[in-house]
Design a protein around this motif. Structure first.
Motif, PDB file in Angstrom:
ATOM      1  N   MET A 118       0.948  -1.190   0.009  1.00  0.00           N
ATOM      2  CA  MET A 118       0.005  -0.071   0.104  1.00  0.00           C
ATOM      3  C   MET A 118       0.922   1.309   0.040  1.00  0.00           C
ATOM      4  O   MET A 118       0.540   2.414  -0.672  1.00  0.00           O
ATOM      5  N   HIS A 119       1.985   1.218   0.606  1.00  0.00           N
ATOM      6  CA  HIS A 119       2.826   2.472   0.918  1.00  0.00           C
ATOM      7  C   HIS A 119       3.526   2.704  -0.362  1.00  0.00           C
ATOM      8  O   HIS A 119       3.822   3.852  -0.567  1.00  0.00           O
ATOM      9  N   VAL A 120       3.658   1.769  -1.477  1.00  0.00           N
ATOM     10  CA  VAL A 120       4.457   1.993  -2.633  1.00  0.00           C
ATOM     11  C   VAL A 120       3.387   2.745  -3.697  1.00  0.00           C
ATOM     12  O   VAL A 120       3.893   3.402  -4.514  1.00  0.00           O
ATOM     13  N   LEU A 121       1.949   2.451  -3.475  1.00  0.00           N
ATOM     14  CA  LEU A 121       1.138   3.143  -4.341  1.00  0.00           C
ATOM     15  C   LEU A 121       1.435   4.509  -4.636  1.00  0.00           C
ATOM     16  O   LEU A 121       1.148   5.026  -5.883  1.00  0.00           O
ATOM     17  N   PRO A 122       1.364   5.290  -3.520  1.00  0.00           N
ATOM     18  CA  PRO A 122       1.595   6.854  -3.743  1.00  0.00           C
ATOM     19  C   PRO A 122       3.028   7.015  -4.509  1.00  0.00           C
ATOM     20  O   PRO A 122       2.949   8.181  -5.327  1.00  0.00           O
ATOM     21  N   ASP A 123       3.852   6.322  -4.374  1.00  0.00           N
ATOM     22  CA  ASP A 123       5.031   6.395  -5.230  1.00  0.00           C
ATOM     23  C   ASP A 123       4.888   6.304  -6.751  1.00  0.00           C
ATOM     24  O   ASP A 123       5.374   6.846  -7.825  1.00  0.00           O
ATOM     25  N   LEU A 124       4.116   5.221  -7.024  1.00  0.00           N
ATOM     26  CA  LEU A 124       3.831   4.847  -8.355  1.00  0.00           C
ATOM     27  C   LEU A 124       2.852   5.841  -9.049  1.00  0.00           C
ATOM     28  O   LEU A 124       3.280   6.126 -10.052  1.00  0.00           O
ATOM     29  N   GLU A 125       2.046   6.515  -8.176  1.00  0.00           N
ATOM     30  CA  GLU A 125       1.264   7.209  -8.818  1.00  0.00           C
ATOM     31  C   GLU A 125       1.981   8.660  -9.113  1.00  0.00           C
ATOM     32  O   GLU A 125       1.840   9.510 -10.070  1.00  0.00           O
ATOM     33  N   PHE A 126       3.006   9.107  -8.318  1.00  0.00           N
ATOM     34  CA  PHE A 126       3.801  10.296  -8.556  1.00  0.00           C
ATOM     35  C   PHE A 126       4.422   9.944  -9.801  1.00  0.00           C
ATOM     36  O   PHE A 126       4.731  10.964 -10.631  1.00  0.00           O
ATOM     37  N   LEU A 127       4.943   8.761 -10.124  1.00  0.00           N
ATOM     38  CA  LEU A 127       5.763   8.429 -10.998  1.00  0.00           C
ATOM     39  C   LEU A 127       5.161   8.532 -12.366  1.00  0.00           C
ATOM     40  O   LEU A 127       5.170   8.875 -13.569  1.00  0.00           O
ATOM     41  N   GLU A 128       3.935   7.925 -12.108  1.00  0.00           N
ATOM     42  CA  GLU A 128       3.029   7.881 -13.514  1.00  0.00           C
ATOM     43  C   GLU A 128       2.417   9.306 -13.966  1.00  0.00           C
ATOM     44  O   GLU A 128       2.203   9.608 -15.061  1.00  0.00           O
ATOM     45  N   LYS A 129       2.152  10.301 -12.853  1.00  0.00           N
ATOM     46  CA  LYS A 129       1.908  11.572 -13.174  1.00  0.00           C
ATOM     47  C   LYS A 129       2.841  12.305 -13.914  1.00  0.00           C
ATOM     48  O   LYS A 129       3.065  12.896 -14.807  1.00  0.00           O
TER      49      LYS A 129
END
Length: 571
Positions: A118-129
């Protein structure tokens, strides 16, 4: 998160796995991943090196290449195929490396129960944006729990976690084995030519991944091998009709004031009704944020557990990593504890607004002290109401089910709490166990139902659906618990059941639920990943999370109905 139980052979963990152009870049990039346990996933016999083993062998080749002209990631090899899963989600069709040609691809191996994932998901969202036209993230859901293998369960998790990239249901861990993955979460980087670059394990790798992706984009843009046209996806979220409640996580009944508090988690708000379902108020704008203020302007980020003390409602604002305080009389919200940033280390505590927290999930009050289930570091914390500090109460920080003193015991993602006049009870979701701490000294953590004290972290994988006494009983990722009349009611979330523990006999029995996800409330009662429980009089209130509803059960005859909230609308 510990390794899968299927991997029993001894493997050496490769800690430094991404190859950069300059040796200086490699220095100091030790991953913050949890150390893999001794319980290892079973590897298929292979005639070739796994992808991760090939990565390690590339390290020396970096020094031989001229940095001005060569690829920043030499000695590349073709990435394993993505086939072998049981369906794709968030996309109209399965994707292959031909479809992804020209894109930097980041593969996220995850399982939706896992707090680290779950904690990784904000990092992925940051990179995707940041790299919307150059990067594609592919989630590979390699399940830990049996329930997590189900495509519909994964679909709900994708919507609940607001994931906007394609996800493979890797229920048999086929793709996992191809890539030589050993723990959750693991992130694999593949370049625009379909070449495997390397992997990082654990959370807290945003800056490293940002650097890797940027270097790949720069190199392949100059080389002419970068595709900067976005790829459209078919998101599961748009297929779900609006509902007044969206994945409600917890519920709190107060019989004295005839109020029910609901954490409407994916609407980022708190809903207040009467116990009969008449809407009283909503708290929060519905937008993700951490703003203090009045009910309309305040904001939350996927709140979970609540506790009422007088006319103050305390809220575990989980994804903000905050504790919030709601003044119900003056209708205001303010921050009680936390910095708004996730704690990356296991601290001991400190001043309320200077101490970073890590995924607070539930709260319980006992004699003026708040006890907090801190899911991220696998600990319980405490705060004496009126003081200016918060501190660790129990748990060494090691993820396991081990009984012992407050300092030496091991917890596993505590997610629900309750008290009687003598003890604190809580559920450790990743260990599928129900635990107890007596308030009278010497305080110790003991397990009253489920596995405990097994070698090599095995307790984390001893889940099932078994009634019985003590360590014979088995649960599957329980998230909620409430004490009532000498019994504990447990939301056995991944078994889609409500279970009961008799505290005198230690006997665990099934109260309601069939073991399969469903919506039926007439005759045979069904739930879908229930996560929160509260009792007022002879009524049990259940946050039936994946069904987006609150269910009310008559404890005398087990009849059940949905709590209809007139006037409640989607924010």
């Amino acid at each position: 998160m510990m390794n899968s139980p299927r991997l029993r052979t001894a493997l050496i963990t490769v800690r430094l796995v991404v190859i950069f152009t300059l040796a200086i870049i490699l220095t100091g990039l030790e991953s913050s991943a949890e150390e893999p346990g001794k319980s290892k996933p079973k590897q298929e016999a292979a005639t070739k090196k796994t992808a991760s083993e090939k990565t390690a062998s590339n390290k020396e080749a970096v020094k031989k290449s001229p940095p001005e002209t060569a690829s920043p990631f030499p000695q590349r090899f073709d990435a394993p195929s993505l086939d072998g899963g049981h369906g794709w989600l968030n996309t109209k069709k399965p994707l292959n490396w031909k479809d992804l040609r020209g894109k930097v691809v980041l593969i996220d191996f995850w399982t939706y129960c896992c707090i680290n994932c779950m904690h990784v998901l904000p990092d992925l969202e940051f990179l995707e944006k940041k790299y919307a036209n150059q990067l594609v993230v592919i989630g590979v859901h390699s399940a830990k729990f049996e329930n997590e293998k189900d495509t519909e369960a994964i679909r709900s998790a994708i919507v609940r976690y607001e994931i906007k990239h394609p996800v493979i249901n890797d229920s048999e861990m086929t793709v996992w084995r191809k890539f030589g993955v050993r723990s959750w979460p693991t992130l694999v980087v593949v370049d625009p030519e379909g070449k495997y670059i390397g992997y990082l394990s654990g959370e807290g790798n945003r800056e490293r991944l940002d650097l890797i992706v940027a270097k790949l984009i720069d190199y392949h843009r100059k080389k002419g091998t970068l595709n900067e046209e976005p790829i459209p996806f078919d998101l599961e979220a748009v297929k779900l009709a609006p509902t007044p409640l969206r994945f409600p996580g917890k519920v709190l009944a107060d019989p004295e004031s005839n109020r029910l508090f609901i954490s409407d988690s994916n609407h980022n708000r708190i809903v207040i009704t009467t116990l009969q379902g008449m809407l009283i108020d909503t708290i929060g704008s519905g937008k993700i944020g951490a703003a203090d203020g009045d009910y309309k302007t305040a904001s939350f980020d996927h709140p979970q557990g609540m506790e009422l003390v007088g006319e103050t409602l305390y809220v575990a604002d989980t994804e903000n990593h905050l504790l919030r305080l709601i003044d119900l009389k003056n209708k205001t919200v303010k921050t009680l504890a936390g910095t708004g940033k996730q704690a990356r280390t296991r601290g001991t505590g400190g001043e309320l607004l200077k101490t970073a927290l890590n995924s607070p999930w539930a709260i319980s009050n006992f004699q003026g002290t708040l006890y907090i289930a801190m899911a991220g570091p696998h600990q319980l914390w405490k705060h004496k109401i009126g003081s200016q500090t918060i501190e660790v109460f129990a748990g060494s920080g090691r993820e396991d089910i081990v009984d012992g003193s407050l300092a030496s015991s091991a917890l596993a993602q505590p997610s629900g709490m309750t008290t009687d006049s003598q003890s604190l009870y809580f559920v450790d979701s990743e260990g599928s166990a129900v635990r107890k701490i007596d308030f009278n000294p010497p305080a110790r953590v003991t397990t009253i139902a489920g596995p405990r004290n097994l070698p090599n972290g095995r307790a984390l994988f001893e889940f099932a659906d078994i009634d019985g006494k003590g360590d014979i009983a088995r649960f599957q990722h329980p998230l909620g618990i409430v004490h009532h009349n000498g019994q504990l009611y447990v939301a056995d979330s991944y078994n889609h059941k409500i279970r009961v523990i008799d505290l005198k006999t230690g006997e665990v029995s099934t109260f309601l639920g069939t073991g399969k996800a469903g919506k039926n409330l007439k005759g045979t009662v069904q739930f879908s990943e229930p996560a929160g429980l509260s009792i007022a009089g002879d009524r049990l209130y259940i946050a039936d999370t994946n069904n987006h509803r609150i269910v009310v059960v008559n404890l005398k005859d087990k009849s059940a109905r949905e709590l209809k909230i007139d006037g409640l609308k989607t924010p």
